[in-house]
Design a protein around this motif. Structure first.
Motif, PDB file in Angstrom:
ATOM      1  N   LYS A 236     -18.233 -26.006  38.316  1.00 38.31           N
ATOM      2  CA  LYS A 236     -17.545 -25.567  39.534  1.00 38.31           C
ATOM      3  C   LYS A 236     -18.541 -25.019  40.554  1.00 38.31           C
ATOM      4  CE  LYS A 236     -13.076 -24.548  37.440  1.00 38.31           C
ATOM      5  NZ  LYS A 236     -12.140 -23.529  37.050  1.00 38.31           N
ATOM      6  N   LYS A 237     -19.564 -24.295  40.086  1.00 39.07           N
ATOM      7  CA  LYS A 237     -20.567 -23.746  40.997  1.00 39.07           C
ATOM      8  C   LYS A 237     -21.306 -24.871  41.713  1.00 39.07           C
ATOM      9  CE  LYS A 237     -21.190 -19.555  38.285  1.00 39.07           C
ATOM     10  NZ  LYS A 237     -21.987 -18.900  37.263  1.00 39.07           N
TER      11      LYS A 237
ATOM     12  N   HIS B   6      -8.954 -18.458  28.158  1.00 35.73           N
ATOM     13  CA  HIS B   6     -10.223 -19.018  27.678  1.00 35.73           C
ATOM     14  C   HIS B   6     -10.889 -19.963  28.673  1.00 35.73           C
ATOM     15  CE1 HIS B   6      -9.582 -17.263  23.758  1.00 35.73           C
ATOM     16  NE2 HIS B   6      -8.394 -17.841  23.668  1.00 35.73           N
TER      17      HIS B   6
ATOM     18  N   GLU C 172     -16.442 -20.547  24.148  1.00 32.94           N
ATOM     19  CA  GLU C 172     -17.337 -19.970  25.151  1.00 32.94           C
ATOM     20  C   GLU C 172     -18.230 -21.046  25.773  1.00 32.94           C
ATOM     21  OE1 GLU C 172     -19.354 -16.789  23.132  1.00 32.94           O
ATOM     22  OE2 GLU C 172     -17.521 -15.594  23.001  1.00 32.94           O
ATOM     23  N   ALA C 173     -18.720 -21.963  24.939  1.00 32.54           N
ATOM     24  CA  ALA C 173     -19.579 -23.035  25.437  1.00 32.54           C
ATOM     25  C   ALA C 173     -18.816 -23.957  26.377  1.00 32.54           C
ATOM     26  CB  ALA C 173     -20.153 -23.835  24.269  1.00 32.54           C
ATOM     27  N   LYS C 174     -17.560 -24.297  26.001  1.00 30.39           N
ATOM     28  CA  LYS C 174     -16.754 -25.180  26.847  1.00 30.39           C
ATOM     29  C   LYS C 174     -16.434 -24.516  28.182  1.00 30.39           C
ATOM     30  CE  LYS C 174     -13.570 -28.318  25.188  1.00 30.39           C
ATOM     31  NZ  LYS C 174     -12.336 -28.718  24.532  1.00 30.39           N
ATOM     32  N   SER C 175     -16.060 -23.232  28.156  1.00 27.50           N
ATOM     33  CA  SER C 175     -15.686 -22.548  29.396  1.00 27.50           C
ATOM     34  C   SER C 175     -16.906 -22.320  30.282  1.00 27.50           C
ATOM     35  CB  SER C 175     -14.965 -21.237  29.110  1.00 27.50           C
ATOM     36  OG  SER C 175     -15.825 -20.342  28.452  1.00 27.50           O
ATOM     37  N   SER C 176     -18.074 -22.032  29.684  1.00 28.73           N
ATOM     38  CA  SER C 176     -19.271 -21.814  30.507  1.00 28.73           C
ATOM     39  C   SER C 176     -19.735 -23.112  31.155  1.00 28.73           C
ATOM     40  CB  SER C 176     -20.398 -21.200  29.675  1.00 28.73           C
ATOM     41  OG  SER C 176     -20.855 -22.124  28.713  1.00 28.73           O
ATOM     42  N   SER C 177     -19.568 -24.240  30.457  1.00 29.68           N
ATOM     43  CA  SER C 177     -19.955 -25.521  31.055  1.00 29.68           C
ATOM     44  C   SER C 177     -19.021 -25.875  32.210  1.00 29.68           C
ATOM     45  CB  SER C 177     -19.956 -26.637  30.009  1.00 29.68           C
ATOM     46  OG  SER C 177     -18.649 -26.919  29.583  1.00 29.68           O
ATOM     47  N   LYS C 178     -17.752 -25.500  32.110  1.00 31.06           N
ATOM     48  CA  LYS C 178     -16.810 -25.736  33.213  1.00 31.06           C
ATOM     49  C   LYS C 178     -17.174 -24.862  34.412  1.00 31.06           C
ATOM     50  CE  LYS C 178     -12.557 -27.498  31.339  1.00 31.06           C
ATOM     51  NZ  LYS C 178     -11.153 -27.308  31.135  1.00 31.06           N
ATOM     52  N   ASP C 179     -17.549 -23.594  34.145  1.00 25.90           N
ATOM     53  CA  ASP C 179     -17.905 -22.685  35.232  1.00 25.90           C
ATOM     54  C   ASP C 179     -19.133 -23.191  35.982  1.00 25.90           C
ATOM     55  OD1 ASP C 179     -15.809 -21.074  34.534  1.00 25.90           O
ATOM     56  OD2 ASP C 179     -17.022 -19.649  33.381  1.00 25.90           O
ATOM     57  N   SER C 180     -20.136 -23.668  35.262  1.00 24.68           N
ATOM     58  CA  SER C 180     -21.355 -24.156  35.916  1.00 24.68           C
ATOM     59  C   SER C 180     -21.039 -25.409  36.732  1.00 24.68           C
ATOM     60  CB  SER C 180     -22.440 -24.443  34.887  1.00 24.68           C
ATOM     61  OG  SER C 180     -22.053 -25.514  34.045  1.00 24.68           O
TER      62      SER C 180
END
Length: 139
Positions: free
Chosen positions: A129-130, A42, A119-127
Motif C-alpha cells: 500500500k505504501k 489482522h 504478521e508476515a502477510k499483513s506486513s507485506s500488504k502494508d508495504s
C-alpha cells in the motif's frame, strides 16, 4: 491478454494441476476467508483452514450453521465440522464434507507459526500500500 508467458491459460492444464496437487499444495488451495472482524484485526483476507478453527458455513444445505473443524480431509478436498452429520440407512452417523470455499473462519486456532504467518502477510500488504501511495503522487 495473458500477463505471464510462464503460466498456461489452458483449462485442461489448470484442472490437472489443481486436482493432481500434492498435500502441501492442497493445504494452501483449501483456504477460507476470515470473518470481517478478523480481517480488520489482522489485516489479512484469508488463511488455510486447519483443525480446531471455528467456522461459519455460508453456502449449501447447512448454511448459517457454526462449529469447530474436526478434520481437514485434503484427499477429498473437504472439511468436516462438528455437529454437521448425516445418518446412513443403517443408522450410523457420518460427517458431511464441506468445501473450504463455502466456509468463513470466525475464530483462529493460534500458535506461534500461524501468528508469524499472519504478521508476515499483513506486513507485506502494508508495504504494498505504501508503494501505491508513493506512485500515486508521481505525475
Amino acid at each position: 491478454m495473458k500477463y505471464s508467458t510462464a503460466v498456461s491459460s489452458s483449462r485442461r492444464k489448470a484442472r490437472k494441476a489443481h486436482f493432481g496437487a500434492h498435500s502441501e499444495a492442497r493445504r494452501k488451495l483449501m483456504s477460507a476467508n476470515l470473518s470481517k472482524e478478523l480481517q480488520a484485526r489482522h489485516g489479512v483476507r484469508s488463511m488455510p483452514i486447519r483443525k480446531d478453527d471455528e467456522v461459519l458455513i455460508t453456502r449449501g444445505m447447512y448454511k448459517t450453521r457454526e462449529g469447530k473443524v474436526t478434520a481437514v480431509y485434503r484427499k477429498k478436498w473437504v472439511v468436516h465440522v462438528e455437529r454437521i452429520v448425516r445418518e446412513k440407512s443403517n443408522g450410523a452417523t457420518i460427517p458431511v464434507g464441506i468445501q473450504a470455499s463455502n466456509l468463513v473462519i470466525t475464530k483462529l486456532k493460534m500458535d506461534k507459526d500461524r501468528k508469524a504467518k499472519l504478521e508476515a502477510k499483513s506486513s507485506s500488504k502494508d508495504s504494498g500500500k505504501k508503494d501505491d501511495v508513493a506512485m500515486s503522487n508521481v505525475d
